[in-house]
Design a protein around this motif. Structure first.
Motif, PDB file in Angstrom:
ATOM      1  N   UNK A   1       0.843  -1.199   0.000  1.00 37.64           N
ATOM      2  CA  UNK A   1       0.000   0.000   0.000  1.00 37.64           C
ATOM      3  C   UNK A   1       0.876   1.247   0.000  1.00 37.64           C
ATOM      4  N   UNK A   2       0.227   2.338  -0.343  1.00 41.00           N
ATOM      5  CA  UNK A   2       0.918   3.629  -0.358  1.00 41.00           C
ATOM      6  C   UNK A   2       1.073   4.161   1.063  1.00 41.00           C
ATOM      7  N   UNK A   3       2.173   4.850   1.326  1.00 38.31           N
ATOM      8  CA  UNK A   3       2.258   5.587   2.595  1.00 38.31           C
ATOM      9  C   UNK A   3       1.206   6.697   2.621  1.00 38.31           C
ATOM     10  N   UNK A   4       0.931   7.214   3.801  1.00 32.89           N
ATOM     11  CA  UNK A   4      -0.119   8.216   3.990  1.00 32.89           C
ATOM     12  C   UNK A   4       0.061   9.430   3.078  1.00 32.89           C
ATOM     13  N   UNK A   5       1.282   9.941   2.985  1.00 37.69           N
ATOM     14  CA  UNK A   5       1.485  11.137   2.160  1.00 37.69           C
ATOM     15  C   UNK A   5       1.259  10.858   0.676  1.00 37.69           C
ATOM     16  N   UNK A   6       1.433   9.619   0.256  1.00 32.08           N
ATOM     17  CA  UNK A   6       1.155   9.277  -1.132  1.00 32.08           C
ATOM     18  C   UNK A   6      -0.345   9.344  -1.421  1.00 32.08           C
ATOM     19  N   UNK A   7      -1.178   8.970  -0.457  1.00 31.88           N
ATOM     20  CA  UNK A   7      -2.627   9.052  -0.640  1.00 31.88           C
ATOM     21  C   UNK A   7      -3.069  10.502  -0.766  1.00 31.88           C
ATOM     22  N   UNK A   8      -2.460  11.384   0.043  1.00 30.89           N
ATOM     23  CA  UNK A   8      -2.782  12.812  -0.067  1.00 30.89           C
ATOM     24  C   UNK A   8      -2.416  13.328  -1.461  1.00 30.89           C
ATOM     25  N   UNK A   9      -1.276  12.922  -1.935  1.00 26.65           N
ATOM     26  CA  UNK A   9      -0.837  13.379  -3.253  1.00 26.65           C
ATOM     27  C   UNK A   9      -1.741  12.841  -4.355  1.00 26.65           C
ATOM     28  N   UNK A  10      -2.145  11.592  -4.247  1.00 23.37           N
ATOM     29  CA  UNK A  10      -3.067  11.025  -5.225  1.00 23.37           C
ATOM     30  C   UNK A  10      -4.408  11.749  -5.175  1.00 23.37           C
ATOM     31  N   UNK A  11      -4.877  12.036  -3.973  1.00 24.20           N
ATOM     32  CA  UNK A  11      -6.129  12.784  -3.814  1.00 24.20           C
ATOM     33  C   UNK A  11      -6.039  14.175  -4.408  1.00 24.20           C
ATOM     34  N   UNK A  12      -4.914  14.847  -4.179  1.00 23.57           N
ATOM     35  CA  UNK A  12      -4.715  16.180  -4.758  1.00 23.57           C
ATOM     36  C   UNK A  12      -4.702  16.129  -6.275  1.00 23.57           C
ATOM     37  N   UNK A  13      -4.029  15.141  -6.821  1.00 18.65           N
ATOM     38  CA  UNK A  13      -3.982  15.010  -8.275  1.00 18.65           C
ATOM     39  C   UNK A  13      -5.379  14.782  -8.843  1.00 18.65           C
ATOM     40  N   UNK A  14      -6.156  13.920  -8.232  1.00 16.32           N
ATOM     41  CA  UNK A  14      -7.524  13.675  -8.685  1.00 16.32           C
ATOM     42  C   UNK A  14      -8.382  14.928  -8.564  1.00 16.32           C
ATOM     43  N   UNK A  15      -8.225  15.644  -7.459  1.00 19.57           N
ATOM     44  CA  UNK A  15      -8.955  16.894  -7.246  1.00 19.57           C
ATOM     45  C   UNK A  15      -8.652  17.889  -8.359  1.00 19.57           C
TER      46      UNK A  15
END
Length: 157
Positions: A1-15
């Motif tokens: 799985x992705x580390x926590x900060x990677x999920x934030x970055x993925x969420x930002x990119x999708x946003x």
């Protein structure tokens, strides 16, 4: 799985992708007549300003995605809010800048066509930081009579 900060970055990119593609989609839907009311407002009355807001959001989001790519490894919690607010601030700034041009408060030699105004709105979104610097100088000149730093932005001496 992705580390926590990677999920934030993925969420930002999708946003940002939703803002970017969604702005184009919304402009097309309004232009085609598929959307005539939005949040209780008849869009025909404010259609031009919606286009300016969408163009500003596209410009701001494009700039944010460029920085997201360039500084991907340096994104911290501090920058998340910057990325989240960028399209919204750029949309508002684009509309108000066009209003300032139309009112004659700010002068720019361009055509009066809708395409020219949409182009300006895009550039406002893309260059939002530079626009804010110019607006600060303009307001200081208009309301202070000079360009000294005597506004409420600075702590009293």
């Amino acid at each position: 799985m992705f580390p926590r900060d990677q999920w934030y970055k993925l969420g930002l990119l999708l946003y940002m992708l939703v803002w970017f593609m969604g702005s184009f989609w919304m402009g097309g839907m309004i232009k085609s007549g598929a959307i005539v009311h939005w949040l209780g407002v008849e869009l025909r009355a404010v259609e031009e300003y919606v286009y300016y807001a969408l163009a500003g959001a596209i410009g701001g989001t494009l700039y944010a995605m460029r920085l997201f790519h360039a500084f991907y490894d340096q994104i911290s919690d501090r920058w998340i809010l910057w990325y989240l607010l960028r399209p919204i601030k750029c949309a508002g700034a684009a509309v108000m800048t066009i209003v300032l041009f139309q009112s004659g408060i700010m002068l720019l030699q361009t055509g009066t066509s809708m395409e020219a105004k949409i182009g300006i709105a895009f550039l406002v979104g893309f260059g939002y930081g530079k626009l804010m610097d110019k607006l600060k100088v303009l307001t200081e000149t208009l309301f202070n009579g000079n360009n000294e730093k005597t506004s409420g932005d600075q702590p009293p001496k």
